[in-house]
Design an enzyme around this catalytic site. Structure first.
Site, short mmCIF file in Angstrom:
data_model
loop_
_atom_site.label_atom_id
_atom_site.label_comp_id
_atom_site.label_asym_id
_atom_site.label_seq_id
_atom_site.Cartn_x
_atom_site.Cartn_y
_atom_site.Cartn_z
N GLU A 166 -11.18 0.79 -3.60
CA GLU A 166 -11.51 0.48 -2.21
C GLU A 166 -12.13 1.69 -1.50
O GLU A 166 -11.58 2.79 -1.55
CB GLU A 166 -10.21 0.05 -1.51
CG GLU A 166 -10.35 -0.40 -0.07
CD GLU A 166 -9.00 -0.86 0.50
OE1 GLU A 166 -8.05 -1.13 -0.30
OE2 GLU A 166 -8.87 -0.93 1.73
N LYS A 224 -1.08 -0.86 -4.35
CA LYS A 224 -2.31 -0.11 -4.03
C LYS A 224 -1.92 1.34 -3.81
O LYS A 224 -1.03 1.64 -3.01
CB LYS A 224 -2.92 -0.72 -2.76
CG LYS A 224 -3.89 0.18 -2.01
CD LYS A 224 -4.68 -0.65 -1.00
CE LYS A 224 -4.86 0.06 0.32
NZ LYS A 224 -5.56 -0.77 1.32
N LEU A 225 -2.57 2.21 -4.56
CA LEU A 225 -2.28 3.64 -4.43
C LEU A 225 -3.37 4.30 -3.60
O LEU A 225 -4.56 4.16 -3.89
CB LEU A 225 -2.22 4.30 -5.82
CG LEU A 225 -1.21 3.70 -6.81
CD1 LEU A 225 -1.32 4.39 -8.16
CD2 LEU A 225 0.21 3.85 -6.26
N LYS A 226 -2.96 5.03 -2.59
CA LYS A 226 -3.92 5.80 -1.80
C LYS A 226 -4.32 7.01 -2.63
O LYS A 226 -3.44 7.67 -3.23
CB LYS A 226 -3.27 6.23 -0.49
CG LYS A 226 -3.01 5.08 0.46
CD LYS A 226 -4.33 4.56 1.02
CE LYS A 226 -4.12 3.66 2.21
NZ LYS A 226 -5.39 3.20 2.78
N LYS A 281 -10.21 -7.23 7.27
CA LYS A 281 -9.25 -6.89 8.32
C LYS A 281 -9.80 -7.46 9.62
O LYS A 281 -10.83 -6.98 10.10
CB LYS A 281 -9.12 -5.37 8.47
CG LYS A 281 -8.30 -4.69 7.39
CD LYS A 281 -8.22 -3.20 7.66
CE LYS A 281 -7.56 -2.49 6.50
NZ LYS A 281 -7.87 -1.04 6.51
N ASP A 322 -13.99 -1.68 2.64
CA ASP A 322 -13.08 -1.87 3.78
C ASP A 322 -13.83 -1.38 5.03
O ASP A 322 -14.49 -2.16 5.72
CB ASP A 322 -11.77 -1.09 3.52
CG ASP A 322 -10.82 -1.04 4.70
OD1 ASP A 322 -11.16 -1.57 5.77
OD2 ASP A 322 -9.72 -0.45 4.58
N ASP A 362 -7.26 3.12 -3.13
CA ASP A 362 -7.99 3.17 -1.84
C ASP A 362 -8.20 4.62 -1.45
O ASP A 362 -7.25 5.38 -1.27
CB ASP A 362 -7.17 2.44 -0.76
CG ASP A 362 -7.92 2.33 0.56
OD1 ASP A 362 -9.08 2.78 0.65
OD2 ASP A 362 -7.32 1.78 1.52
N SER A 398 0.85 -1.18 0.00
CA SER A 398 0.00 0.00 0.00
C SER A 398 0.90 1.24 0.00
O SER A 398 1.74 1.39 0.89
CB SER A 398 -0.89 -0.02 1.25
OG SER A 398 -1.66 1.14 1.32
N GLY A 452 -4.37 -4.53 5.83
CA GLY A 452 -3.30 -4.32 6.80
C GLY A 452 -3.52 -3.05 7.58
O GLY A 452 -4.22 -2.14 7.12
N ASN A 479 -10.24 5.59 1.27
CA ASN A 479 -10.58 5.78 2.69
C ASN A 479 -11.71 6.80 2.87
O ASN A 479 -11.57 7.76 3.64
CB ASN A 479 -9.35 6.18 3.52
CG ASN A 479 -8.35 5.06 3.66
OD1 ASN A 479 -7.27 5.09 3.06
ND2 ASN A 479 -8.68 4.03 4.41
O1 SMG Z 1 -0.51 -2.47 6.63
O2 SMG Z 1 0.38 -2.14 4.69
C1 SMG Z 1 -0.40 -1.83 5.58
C2 SMG Z 1 -1.27 -0.63 5.36
C3 SMG Z 1 -2.39 -0.94 4.45
O3 SMG Z 1 -3.41 0.91 3.39
C4 SMG Z 1 -3.40 0.20 4.34
N1 SMG Z 1 -4.27 0.32 5.37
O4 SMG Z 1 -7.48 1.65 4.56
O5 SMG Z 1 -6.56 -0.17 3.98
C5 SMG Z 1 -6.51 0.90 4.59
C6 SMG Z 1 -5.29 1.33 5.38
C7 SMG Z 1 -5.66 1.64 6.80
C8 SMG Z 1 -4.53 2.04 7.67
S1 SMG Z 1 -3.86 3.53 7.24
C9 SMG Z 1 -2.86 4.02 8.51
MG MG Z 2 -8.59 0.60 3.07
#
Ligand code: SMG
Ligand code: MG
Length: 369
Positions: free
Chosen positions: A215, A162-164, A264, A240, A190, A136, A292, A192
């Site tokens: 996501e 995975k690109l935020k 998760k 998620d 993703d 990620s 994660g 969020n």
């Molecule tokens: O554990 O590699 C990891 C992070 C994966 O992007 C990740 N987690 O929304 O999926 C999600 C985020 C939530 C945590 S961000 C601090």
């Molecule tokens: Mg997520």
């Protein structure tokens, strides 16, 4: 066996690089670890995935420690008999606080399995001994800096990226990564919860990049919005934050809000509920993958075990230890050929290394019945 004692241990783990999402930046993980002791001798560990601030979900690490101490542990100490399967039902009257429920259930399971020589993976129903891993990648200050980070991960062997994303950081970075690394790289995004349904025409522009999935584009309660969005874009919608139980997963699937689910365990109250979601999704032809929360080796061991179940058909956010920390508290998880090995020893198959654990511990508390 009886739960006779619990250690709550707070550790502070600096990340190798700040991780920026649409809701904030993580630079150091302030983590609650839990060590459960059964019958005064059998020991098991769990890692609570709550972040410092309630920005990803309503939970946060201080609250997790508080609800465990004041409400959860007293209920469990008072049980005559406890095992992993008994934790969820005993805590059922307590609303929410899934991450706290998950950590105590995991530690009790680990203790029980270690005492009887059974592995967590085997117990959950894992069918593989290694799992393919994604990574990620946070929001960067520039597209150039992002490409450099992705380059590093791709050459390390990660099988998917995975690109935020967030409004203002979506089309341009995704286009740049697709152009630079070609059509074969598995890419997903993703958000969020950073968009609204009004953004559907904009999000549809991501369809051209052939993404594996999008996501959680919309707020966690907006199941109907996701169902509407899923009809307006070609990219598969993955949930998620919205999925907090097998029940919410069933509703989301029935309403057409997603065709893929990020599981998760911390977000859904533990690995046993995570397995129920896996079973439900498998029965409905919904692909799942393991999310994660920037875990140490303790949480990672359990996630990698879960990711080895047969319905986990997409690579997870189960990256190697060195993607997060300079020094992990357990033996580090190392990426080999894009995969991590599933621990095969009793329980989680890993334990904290005493010196590494001591070096990052900020506080410990010992609680008894
Ligand atoms: O554990 O590699 C990891 C992070 C994966 O992007 C990740 N987690 O929304 O999926 C999600 C985020 C939530 C945590 S961000 C601090
Ligand atoms: Mg997520």
């Amino acid at each position: 066996m009886k739960l006779t004692g619990v250690e709550l241990r707070r550790i502070s783990m600096p990340l190798v690089a700040p991780f920026r999402t649409s809701f904030g930046v993580e630079s150091t993980r302030d983590i609650l670890l839990l060590r459960a002791v059964l019958d005064g001798e059998a020991e098991g560990w769990g890692e609570c995935v709550a972040l410092s601030d309630p920005l990803y979900s309503p939970e946060y690490v201080d609250a997790a420690a508080d609800v465990l101490k004041r409400f959860m542990l007293p209920r469990l100490f008072s049980l005559g008999q406890v095992d992993g399967a008994a934790v969820g039902p005993a805590l059922e009257p307590i609303k929410g606080h899934w991450m706290s429920k998950a950590v105590i259930e995991t530690a009790v399971l680990d203790a029980e399995l270690r005492a009887t020589g059974r592995s967590f993976a085997r117990e959950l129903g894992a069918t593989r001994d290694r799992v393919p891993c994604g990574v990620s990648v946070g929001i960067h200050n520039s597209v150039g800096a992002l490409l450099e980070s992705v380059e590093g991960y791709v050459s390390a062997g990660y099988v998917r990226v995975k690109l935020k994303i967030e409004p203002g950081w979506d089309l341009e970075p995704v286009r740049a990564v697709r152009e630079r690394f070609g059509d074969d790289l598995l890419i997903q995004v993703d958000a969020n919860t950073a968009y609204t349904l009004q953004d559907a025409p904009h999000l549809a522009k991501l369809d051209q990049f052939d993404l594996l999935l999008m996501e959680q584009p919309l707020p966690e309660e907006d199941i109907l919005g996701h169902a509407a969005l899923a009809r307006l874009i070609k990219t598969p919608v993955c949930l998620d934050e919205s999925i907090t139980s097998a029940r919410t997963a069933a509703a989301a699937i029935t309403l057409g809000a997603c065709s893929i689910i990020n599981i998760k365990p911390g977000r859904v109250g533990g690995y046993l509920e995570a397995r129920r979601i896996h079973d439900l999704c498998r029965a409905h032809g919904i692909a799942v993958w393991c999310g994660g929360m920037l875990e140490t080796g303790i949480g990672r061991a359990a996630n990698v075990a879960l990711a080895a179940l047969p319905g986990f058909t997409l690579p997870g956010d189960t990256s190697a230890s060195d993607r997060y920390f300079k020094t992990d508290i357990t033996e580090p998880f190392v990426l080999r050929d894009g995969h991590l090995d599933v621990p095969a020893g009793p329980g989680l198959g890993v334990t904290p290394r005493p010196a590494e654990l001591a070096a990052v511990t900020t506080r410990t508390e010992w609680l008894t019945a």
